[in-house]
Structures are given as C-alpha cells and as structure tokens.
Design a protein around this motif. Structure first.
Motif, PDB file in Angstrom:
ATOM      1  N   HIS A  65      -5.130   7.218   2.952  1.00 26.72           N
ATOM      2  CA  HIS A  65      -5.837   5.989   3.339  1.00 26.72           C
ATOM      3  C   HIS A  65      -5.860   4.892   2.275  1.00 26.72           C
ATOM      4  O   HIS A  65      -6.325   3.780   2.558  1.00 26.72           O
ATOM      5  CB  HIS A  65      -7.271   6.309   3.766  1.00 26.72           C
ATOM      6  N   GLU A 107      -3.527   2.971   0.780  1.00 28.65           N
ATOM      7  CA  GLU A 107      -2.735   1.764   1.044  1.00 28.65           C
ATOM      8  C   GLU A 107      -3.424   0.892   2.086  1.00 28.65           C
ATOM      9  O   GLU A 107      -3.515  -0.339   1.916  1.00 28.65           O
ATOM     10  CB  GLU A 107      -1.330   2.134   1.506  1.00 28.65           C
ATOM     11  N   ASP A 108      -3.937   1.508   3.141  1.00 29.76           N
ATOM     12  CA  ASP A 108      -4.634   0.731   4.172  1.00 29.76           C
ATOM     13  C   ASP A 108      -5.886   0.072   3.595  1.00 29.76           C
ATOM     14  O   ASP A 108      -6.199  -1.085   3.923  1.00 29.76           O
ATOM     15  CB  ASP A 108      -5.021   1.629   5.343  1.00 29.76           C
ATOM     16  N   ARG A 109      -6.592   0.803   2.756  1.00 26.87           N
ATOM     17  CA  ARG A 109      -7.810   0.262   2.141  1.00 26.87           C
ATOM     18  C   ARG A 109      -7.486  -0.948   1.264  1.00 26.87           C
ATOM     19  O   ARG A 109      -8.158  -1.982   1.341  1.00 26.87           O
ATOM     20  CB  ARG A 109      -8.478   1.363   1.315  1.00 26.87           C
ATOM     21  N   ASN A 116      -4.718  -2.873   1.370  1.00 29.69           N
ATOM     22  CA  ASN A 116      -4.187  -3.965   2.178  1.00 29.69           C
ATOM     23  C   ASN A 116      -5.295  -4.700   2.925  1.00 29.69           C
ATOM     24  O   ASN A 116      -5.259  -5.921   3.074  1.00 29.69           O
ATOM     25  CB  ASN A 116      -3.154  -3.428   3.172  1.00 29.69           C
ATOM     26  N   ALA A 117      -6.294  -3.956   3.391  1.00 25.96           N
ATOM     27  CA  ALA A 117      -7.425  -4.589   4.076  1.00 25.96           C
ATOM     28  C   ALA A 117      -8.188  -5.502   3.121  1.00 25.96           C
ATOM     29  O   ALA A 117      -8.643  -6.590   3.512  1.00 25.96           O
ATOM     30  CB  ALA A 117      -8.360  -3.525   4.647  1.00 25.96           C
ATOM     31  N   ARG A 140      -6.133  -8.665   2.772  1.00 24.85           N
ATOM     32  CA  ARG A 140      -6.256  -9.515   3.973  1.00 24.85           C
ATOM     33  C   ARG A 140      -7.607 -10.232   3.996  1.00 24.85           C
ATOM     34  O   ARG A 140      -7.690 -11.410   4.358  1.00 24.85           O
ATOM     35  CB  ARG A 140      -6.069  -8.672   5.236  1.00 24.85           C
ATOM     36  N   GLN A 180       2.689  -2.749  -4.709  1.00 26.47           N
ATOM     37  CA  GLN A 180       1.888  -2.652  -3.487  1.00 26.47           C
ATOM     38  C   GLN A 180       1.221  -3.979  -3.105  1.00 26.47           C
ATOM     39  O   GLN A 180       0.429  -4.010  -2.169  1.00 26.47           O
ATOM     40  CB  GLN A 180       0.819  -1.581  -3.658  1.00 26.47           C
ATOM     41  N   GLN A 185       2.083  -6.630   5.682  1.00 17.67           N
ATOM     42  CA  GLN A 185       0.886  -5.790   5.675  1.00 17.67           C
ATOM     43  C   GLN A 185      -0.367  -6.542   5.212  1.00 17.67           C
ATOM     44  O   GLN A 185      -1.490  -6.091   5.446  1.00 17.67           O
ATOM     45  CB  GLN A 185       1.082  -4.564   4.764  1.00 17.67           C
ATOM     46  N   THR A 186      -0.164  -7.696   4.530  1.00 17.02           N
ATOM     47  CA  THR A 186      -1.326  -8.372   3.938  1.00 17.02           C
ATOM     48  C   THR A 186      -1.466  -9.825   4.383  1.00 17.02           C
ATOM     49  O   THR A 186      -2.147 -10.606   3.728  1.00 17.02           O
ATOM     50  CB  THR A 186      -1.249  -8.331   2.399  1.00 17.02           C
TER      51      THR A 186
END
Length: 345
Positions: free
Chosen positions: A200, A202-204, A206-207, A210, A306, A327-328
């Motif tokens: 998790h 990378e998702d964290r 990238n969020a 964003r 990243q 992704q961002t």
C-alpha cells in the motif's frame, strides 16, 4: 566469587528500574527484579554500558510522554501506530551531557515473563533482547561519532530527512539481526509487516501528491511522502536484519521472493541489504559516516523514482519537485473534498 567462565556484565551496576501503574507492590517488585535480571544477563552478550535505566509501565503512552530525556525535547514520544503498534521503545537521553539509552516497556506484554507457560513468554523475551540491542547500537554510533546524536542541531531540512531514515533503517536492521536468536522467532511477523507496507505504500504516497495539487502545502506533502517511503524502507530493514540473523535468503521465503520479483522496490531491497551489511561488517569501528549516508542516498533515489525529487540548494534548503505523472495528476475537487471528509471521519 566471580564466574570466569562467563563474559562480564556490561550493564551499569544498580541501574534504576521504575515500575508504574502495574499491579500491587509485590507483583511490580517481582516483575522489576525479573526483567532487570534478564537485562543484566543479556548484557553479558550485548554491550549495555550505555544503559540509562528501565521503565515498565501499565500506562505506557503516559510513561513515554513523561520520560525525563535530559534536554528540552520539542517532540513528545508516542508509540508507533499504523502497520505496527508500538509496545516498547529505547529513546536516547542525555545525562550530564552523556548520551545514554532508556528502556521503556509496555507492562501488558513484558509481564508475560512472569509465567514461562504464557503464550507470550517467548515474545516478551525477544522484545527485551531487541530493545537491549538498541542500547548497544546507539552506544556504538556515539563512540565512533561523539557529540552527534541529540547534541548537534542541523538546520538543513534535507539532511534531517535523510538522517531520520538512515537511523530508522540502520537501527532496526542491526537490532533485529542482533536479537534474532532470543525468544520467539519473529520472521513471520516481520515478513507480514513488510509485505503489508509493500502493498500500500505507493498508493499512499501517490494520494499525498495528488492532494498536494489542491492544498499546495509543500511541507505537508514532503512529510507525507517521505514518511511513507521511509517507513517502507524501515520495515524492509527489520525484515532484512532478521533474515541475516536467522541465516535466511530470499529463496527461503517464497512470499517475499514472489512479492519482490519484478517489483519497483526490488532494487531498493538489494541496495539496502548491501548498505546495511557493509555497516554491520564494520560494526563499532566506522571511520566516517559514508556507509550511513549510502542509506540516505537510497532513500532520495527511491523518492525521485516514485515522483518526488529533492535537490539541495546553496546553504540550508532544498527544492521539492513533484512532476506530473499518470499516478499523481490532480483529481476532481469532489474527490478531494471527499478525501478530506474521510480523514476527518
């Protein structure tokens, strides 16, 4: 009469033991004597000459917050949360200008040593050994580089970011490697934690990037992204140190091997292992901090790959670049507001 067949005790004679918010006087005294005896026994193997003392607390959170650290600390000590819930800590303290380490244990778990038939007995033994290893590791660094920890202030934010990650990774690698043979085998737990974070992080991150497109707070996104990838590296270091201590290779852990195969984190895993092994090979005899800086280089390179590039500026400062990627990219205002409501809930 001294038993010459055993190595000497390195823990300070009569180091202070505080038991708070736990049981009656008889039970707390028994717990203190038992854990203190275990620490003294471990000090025949680990160098615990830098030990300040020990606190065993039923009110663990409060005990951390109230610990006398010997200097005007700006950050209150709190247990770790998230993927790992903190149950013990070994903060650095200053006593008459000398760096020492203080053991703080959550009485709820460490009290398992009172009953060797308890299901948590071996886990408590391992936890005590792990925290004792931190005492040795801190003392070794301070011996090679006196006056650095807690006594040198850096205004360079990039240096601070790097060294936060460096210390977290090296300390946990060395502590898990050093304590791997004590008590419960922690391999599955360290593997589970690493794999959870790997899934998790990378998702964290990238969020967080964003969200930055809307709130434009550089300090916030810097903190959130560096925390995410720094924690992933730390959990990898836990796992790698224990693997080294247990004599395990990637091929011995199919879940780890499969998760890393072709993954963007695999090069980081290999570089971090090599950097930590180099430091381990020179344990306590480091001539300079080059080996430690290598971990900082890995962290900065990871974040750049990243989506967050950190560039030092002349003097004390750095430039934070967050290039747009698929992704961002910024998302809709509705989604952004929903994310804020989710955090508030």
């Amino acid at each position: 009469m001294t038993d010459l067949s055993e190595p000497p005790i390195t823990a300070p004679e009569g180091f202070p033991i505080c038991i708070r918010a736990y049981g009656d006087e008889t039970e707390s005294s028994r717990l203190g004597h038992l854990v203190g005896g275990l620490v003294r026994h471990i000090s025949r193997t680990f160098d615990l000459s830098g030990l300040d003392g020990m606190t065993i607390a039923g009110d663990y959170v409060q005990a951390l917050a109230e610990l006398d650290r010997g200097y005007a600390a700006t950050i209150v000590l709190t247990p770790s949360e998230g993927d790992v819930i903190g149950i013990a800590m070994t903060p650095s303290v200053l006593r008459d200008g000398i760096l020492k380490s203080h053991l703080v244990f959550n009485a709820g778990l460490v009290s398992a040593v009172l009953d060797d038939s308890s299901e948590h007995y071996q886990l408590a033994i391992h936890m005590i050994a792990h925290e004792c290893a931190h005492v040795e590791i801190t003392h070794a660094f301070d011996t090679c580089f006196p006056g650095v920890q807690l006594r040198t202030r850096h205004t360079d934010p990039l240096r601070n970011l790097r060294w936060n990650i460096i210390f977290a990774c090296w300390d946990e690698y060395a502590a898990t490697r050093r304590s791997s043979c004590y008590g419960q085998d922690p391999t599955v737990g360290y593997e589970d934690t690493f794999l959870l974070a790997l899934g998790h992080t990378e998702d964290r991150a990238n969020a967080a990037i964003r969200s930055y497109r809307w709130h434009a707070d550089v300090d916030q996104v810097l903190r959130e992204v560096s925390d995410a990838y720094g924690q992933l590296m730390k959990f990898a270091a836990y796992h790698l140190g224990n693997m080294a201590g247990q004599g395990l290779a990637d091929d011995d852990l199919p879940r780890t091997k499969q998760a890393l195969d072709g993954h963007w984190f695999q090069p980081v895993w290999l570089k971090l292992r090599a950097a930590c092994e180099t430091l381990w090979d020179g344990f306590g005899s480091w001539d300079d901090q080059t080996g430690f800086e290598a971990i900082g280089d890995i962290a900065v390179e990871l974040m750049a790959n990243q989506g967050m590039r950190l560039t030092p500026l002349d003097g004390d400062g750095m430039h934070v670049d967050l290039p747009f990627t698929p992704q961002t990219e910024a998302f809709g205002i509705e989604a952004y507001l929903a994310s804020l409501l989710g955090k508030a809930a």
